[in-house]
Write a protein that holds these residues in place. Structure first.
Motif, PDB file in Angstrom:
ATOM      1  N   ARG A 124      -8.509   4.916   3.246  1.00  0.00           N
ATOM      2  CA  ARG A 124      -9.542   5.777   2.664  1.00  0.00           C
ATOM      3  C   ARG A 124     -10.099   6.767   3.671  1.00  0.00           C
ATOM      4  O   ARG A 124     -10.604   7.829   3.296  1.00  0.00           O
ATOM      5  N   GLU A 165      -6.444  -4.404   2.879  1.00  0.00           N
ATOM      6  CA  GLU A 165      -6.578  -3.784   4.191  1.00  0.00           C
ATOM      7  C   GLU A 165      -6.361  -4.799   5.321  1.00  0.00           C
ATOM      8  O   GLU A 165      -5.367  -5.517   5.331  1.00  0.00           O
ATOM      9  N   ASP A 166      -7.310  -4.890   6.281  1.00  0.00           N
ATOM     10  CA  ASP A 166      -7.118  -5.783   7.422  1.00  0.00           C
ATOM     11  C   ASP A 166      -7.929  -7.067   7.300  1.00  0.00           C
ATOM     12  O   ASP A 166      -8.205  -7.732   8.302  1.00  0.00           O
ATOM     13  N   HIS A 167      -8.305  -7.455   6.075  1.00  0.00           N
ATOM     14  CA  HIS A 167      -9.203  -8.592   5.913  1.00  0.00           C
ATOM     15  C   HIS A 167      -8.580  -9.909   6.377  1.00  0.00           C
ATOM     16  O   HIS A 167      -9.297 -10.799   6.853  1.00  0.00           O
ATOM     17  N   THR A 220       0.862  -1.173   0.000  1.00  0.00           N
ATOM     18  CA  THR A 220       0.000   0.000   0.000  1.00  0.00           C
ATOM     19  C   THR A 220       0.900   1.224   0.000  1.00  0.00           C
ATOM     20  O   THR A 220       2.112   1.111   0.268  1.00  0.00           O
ATOM     21  N   THR A 268     -16.034  -1.457  10.372  1.00  0.00           N
ATOM     22  CA  THR A 268     -16.771  -2.543   9.729  1.00  0.00           C
ATOM     23  C   THR A 268     -17.326  -3.526  10.749  1.00  0.00           C
ATOM     24  O   THR A 268     -16.785  -3.686  11.843  1.00  0.00           O
ATOM     25  N   ARG A 290      -7.224   1.077   9.947  1.00  0.00           N
ATOM     26  CA  ARG A 290      -7.528  -0.128   9.185  1.00  0.00           C
ATOM     27  C   ARG A 290      -7.713   0.167   7.697  1.00  0.00           C
ATOM     28  O   ARG A 290      -7.548  -0.715   6.866  1.00  0.00           O
ATOM     29  N   SER A 291      -8.062   1.401   7.358  1.00  0.00           N
ATOM     30  CA  SER A 291      -8.237   1.753   5.952  1.00  0.00           C
ATOM     31  C   SER A 291      -7.563   3.082   5.669  1.00  0.00           C
ATOM     32  O   SER A 291      -7.661   4.022   6.467  1.00  0.00           O
TER      33      SER A 291
END
Length: 354
Positions: free
Chosen positions: A297, A342-344, A46, A302, A294-295
């Motif tokens: 954006r 991301e953190d998936h 990223t 979530t 976590r993102s």
């Protein structure tokens, strides 16, 4: 003789700059051997974590060739655990224990435990990211002079990810600067630049949040249902089926809707209706994931739902839809953290009891 046999220094080094180098050289004056743990070691690229572990290892090799060759400096990867300090501490302790025993035993004296060795955590309390200095009371502490200058790796990355990259040799060693110049001509750089530009424009179009999203963790017969992202951010990465909450729906209904839209999940009778999908939800496992970073954006919180589908030899059929390039079943044992958006991976790790 140094006060400590081993020192431990932890950082992300995205990239390695002269401030890091000064801290490492200072630590080497106070310990016999310095173990550098390189964090965020198994993540997809990223703009915040653009360089792989092996690439950062290469940067160190160009600057600290002698120290690495003689064994005074040892590099090891450490994975992030954003939702569990305990899991992160456990990994750090395990890696340090294994590294010390392996390194020390090469000297001909075989140790089975570390009780006779002096180990210290080396670092400087620069900001809230240095909270880890208090997490290992069993080790000694080597406080180092604060990183000099007004720059950081964040500033270096911001200058790098531009249409005309700026690579400042005033804050980078010559070897790292040359490495970054070559990287700026690579395909990974072009992909990261596209993502950085998308993320820079995102707040102007959508705001900074907080936003509410949902994710579906769908398990069947040792497999997990994943989509491949079709657009930035995270284009080409694996992700959980999910998306943003609509204003007039419940969070649970949103998770079911996104699952249906992105995967067209079906059995032999056709697409599975929402009521049946709802019956597969393990309510005890529903969890909120809200790490502030976590993102990239913005502030996105979530809600993840675990769907336990009936065990069967023939898995439910799926087809990518909406903004997912593809949807497929994946064996849980085949997956790697660096494949995920991301953190998936962290969500799956906690929700699916890996």
């Amino acid at each position: 003789m140094s006060k400590f046999d081993y020192g431990v220094f932890i950082g992300r080094f995205q990239p390695l700059h002269i401030g890091h180098e000064a801290v490492i050289r200072s630590a080497l004056e106070k310990v016999d051997t310095l173990i550098v743990l390189i964090g965020s070691a198994r993540q997809a690229r990223t703009p915040r974590n653009p360089f792989t572990y092996s690439e950062r290892e290469d940067m160190f090799a160009k600057v600290f060739k002698h120290e690495l060759t003689t064994g005074r400096l040892v590099l090891k990867p450490v994975q992030d655990h954003p939702y569990s300090d305990t899991a992160w501490c456990t990994e750090v302790q395990r890696v340090v224990n294994e590294t010390v025993l392996e390194h020390y035993n090469k000297g001909g004296v075989v140790l089975h435990g570390l009780q006779d060795l002096r180990i210290a955590l080396a670092g400087y309390g620069k900001d809230r990211s240095s909270y880890y200095l208090k997490l290992f009371p069993e080790w000694g502490n080597v406080q180092l002079a604060s990183q000099y200058g007004t720059f950081s790796s964040t500033v270096v990355r911001k200058q790098l990810f531009q249409r005309i990259p700026v690579i400042s040799q005033s804050v980078l060693s010559e070897e790292v600067a040359e490495w970054l110049k070559a990287f700026a001509l690579s395909d990974p750089f072009r992909e990261l630049l596209e993502e950085a530009e998308f993320l820079d424009a995102y707040p102007d179009e959508w705001g900074r949040g907080p936003f509410v999203t949902v994710d579906a963790v769908v398990i069947q017969s040792g497999n997990i249902l994943l989509v491949e992202r079709g657009e930035a951010p995270g284009k080409g990465l694996l992700a959980l089926p999910g998306g943003f909450l609509d204003p007039r729906e419940s969070i649970r209904d949103a998770a079911i809707r996104e699952l249906k839209e992105e995967t067209r999940i079906s059995d032999h009778k056709g697409e599975i209706p929402p009521a049946m999908l709802a019956s597969f939800i393990d309510g005890a496992k529903t969890r909120v994931f809200d790490h502030p970073e976590r993102s990239l954006r913005g502030r996105i919180i979530t809600h993840a739902y675990l769907f336990r589908l009936p065990e069967r030899r023939e898995l439910f059929s799926v087809t990518g839809g909406d903004d997912a390039r593809t949807a497929n079943w994946h064996r849980l044992g085949d997956l790697k953290p660096e494949q995920f958006f991301e953190d998936h991976w962290s969500i799956i790790d906690l929700m699916a009891d890996l």
